[in-house]
Design a protein around this motif. Sequence first.
Motif, PDB file in Angstrom:
ATOM      1  N   HIS A 175     -13.126  -1.066  11.349  1.00 34.48           N
ATOM      2  CA  HIS A 175     -12.352  -1.532  10.204  1.00 34.48           C
ATOM      3  C   HIS A 175     -12.279  -3.053  10.194  1.00 34.48           C
ATOM      4  O   HIS A 175     -12.120  -3.679  11.244  1.00 34.48           O
ATOM      5  N   SER A 191      -2.726  -2.859   8.794  1.00 31.49           N
ATOM      6  CA  SER A 191      -2.710  -2.086   7.557  1.00 31.49           C
ATOM      7  C   SER A 191      -2.905  -0.614   7.880  1.00 31.49           C
ATOM      8  O   SER A 191      -3.305  -0.268   8.995  1.00 31.49           O
ATOM      9  N   GLN A 192      -2.648   0.218   6.892  1.00 29.78           N
ATOM     10  CA  GLN A 192      -2.716   1.666   7.086  1.00 29.78           C
ATOM     11  C   GLN A 192      -3.666   2.296   6.059  1.00 29.78           C
ATOM     12  O   GLN A 192      -3.955   1.710   5.018  1.00 29.78           O
ATOM     13  N   PHE A 193      -4.112   3.517   6.393  1.00 28.73           N
ATOM     14  CA  PHE A 193      -4.966   4.310   5.516  1.00 28.73           C
ATOM     15  C   PHE A 193      -4.219   5.589   5.144  1.00 28.73           C
ATOM     16  O   PHE A 193      -3.466   6.129   5.944  1.00 28.73           O
ATOM     17  N   GLY A 226      -8.262   2.774   2.466  1.00 28.82           N
ATOM     18  CA  GLY A 226      -7.330   1.677   2.674  1.00 28.82           C
ATOM     19  C   GLY A 226      -7.151   0.857   1.418  1.00 28.82           C
ATOM     20  O   GLY A 226      -7.716   1.162   0.365  1.00 28.82           O
ATOM     21  N   ASP A 265      -9.785  -5.587   8.657  1.00 28.83           N
ATOM     22  CA  ASP A 265      -8.455  -5.667   8.057  1.00 28.83           C
ATOM     23  C   ASP A 265      -8.045  -7.138   7.978  1.00 28.83           C
ATOM     24  O   ASP A 265      -7.699  -7.746   8.985  1.00 28.83           O
ATOM     25  N   HIS A 282       0.819  -1.207   0.000  1.00 29.93           N
ATOM     26  CA  HIS A 282       0.000   0.000   0.000  1.00 29.93           C
ATOM     27  C   HIS A 282       0.858   1.264   0.000  1.00 29.93           C
ATOM     28  O   HIS A 282       0.521   2.253  -0.658  1.00 29.93           O
TER      29      HIS A 282
END
Length: 365
Positions: free
Chosen positions: A313, A270-272, A286, A315, A122
């Motif tokens: 979220h 995970s990241q946004f 995301g 994930d 990402h």
Amino acid sequence: MTAALPPALQQAVERLLAFLAQDGCTDAEFDALACQLFELQYTHDEPYRRFCQRRGMTPRRVTGWRDIPPVPISAFKDATLSCVPPADCERVFMTSGTTRGDVKGRNHHPTIAVWDRSMQQHFARRFMHGAARLPMLLLFPDERELPNSSLARYLSLAARTWGGEGSRSYVDARGLDVDGVCRALEAAVARGQAVALLGASYSFVHLLDALQAQGREFVLPPGSRILDTGGYKRQAREVPLDVFYDDLVRGFGVPRERCINMYGMTELSSQFYDDGNARVPSVKSGPHWVRTRVLDPLTGRDMPPRERGVLAHCDLANFNSATAILTEDVGIAVERGFLLLGRAEGAEAKGCSLAVQEFLEAARA
């Protein structure tokens, strides 16, 4: 050395790594993998199983990701959410403990490979934008200094994977090396070489304050970019978002479109990101292995579009603890993502507290 993964977990890791490498997915594909991971967690993660049973949700009843009961984020402080014994995990990330003193949330990772792949896939798309390498100045300690910090891992991994010559951390036990940062920026300007500044939002506030006190400003070469994350967490003065990004433009000559905010948390894998901060609040989104809901924390129901609620979220990279997380962050659903509005207060905070209470009562039953 970590123990070998149980067969079911090893199969889940292999499926996940392949899924993360895909160029997107259909809703049906996402639901299928979400249900498989829910069954894994329901079977091997006892506190989570008890919580789901209290909600009346079992693998037979869960048909898609929206059916999966989200774990309140504070539950990571009070229970061990893991499909394997913590001693068998390759890495354990801990929260900063700013909301409840020394009580830290823990997210256990039997293998760091999935977390790393999630970050790299990402980050390449949302921050690097096709650039092969950039000198990276990290305004946060290296992961050798903070081995249990997910942010330290994130930034160190970014520098190892995409960092050009001279990439390193400028924060250690002595604090922020302002002079070192300035020398690196001066060298980048002299060479006409684009550079990336990455770090905690409060580190940027300290750096900007130091530059202002010295009467210094930079105009970094085209292609330079900035990534901030984490807010202020009582470690710097509060700065309104518009003022903060205007200050970044003034201090470093990087346009607001190149000032990217990353929204992440220890309890996820995970990241946004947004696509720059020309306007705030910016739309966060995301990768294809994450889905987000905006909920009424009292009822658990989805809020209508453009109405505020608490972010939840799902994930899939968070395969070992809980894929579905109820945060304490408020937002609204918009096209292509969500707007992050701040921390839950009032009725929203009360709803989050009741969700935590429900989890603890179930986990300790």
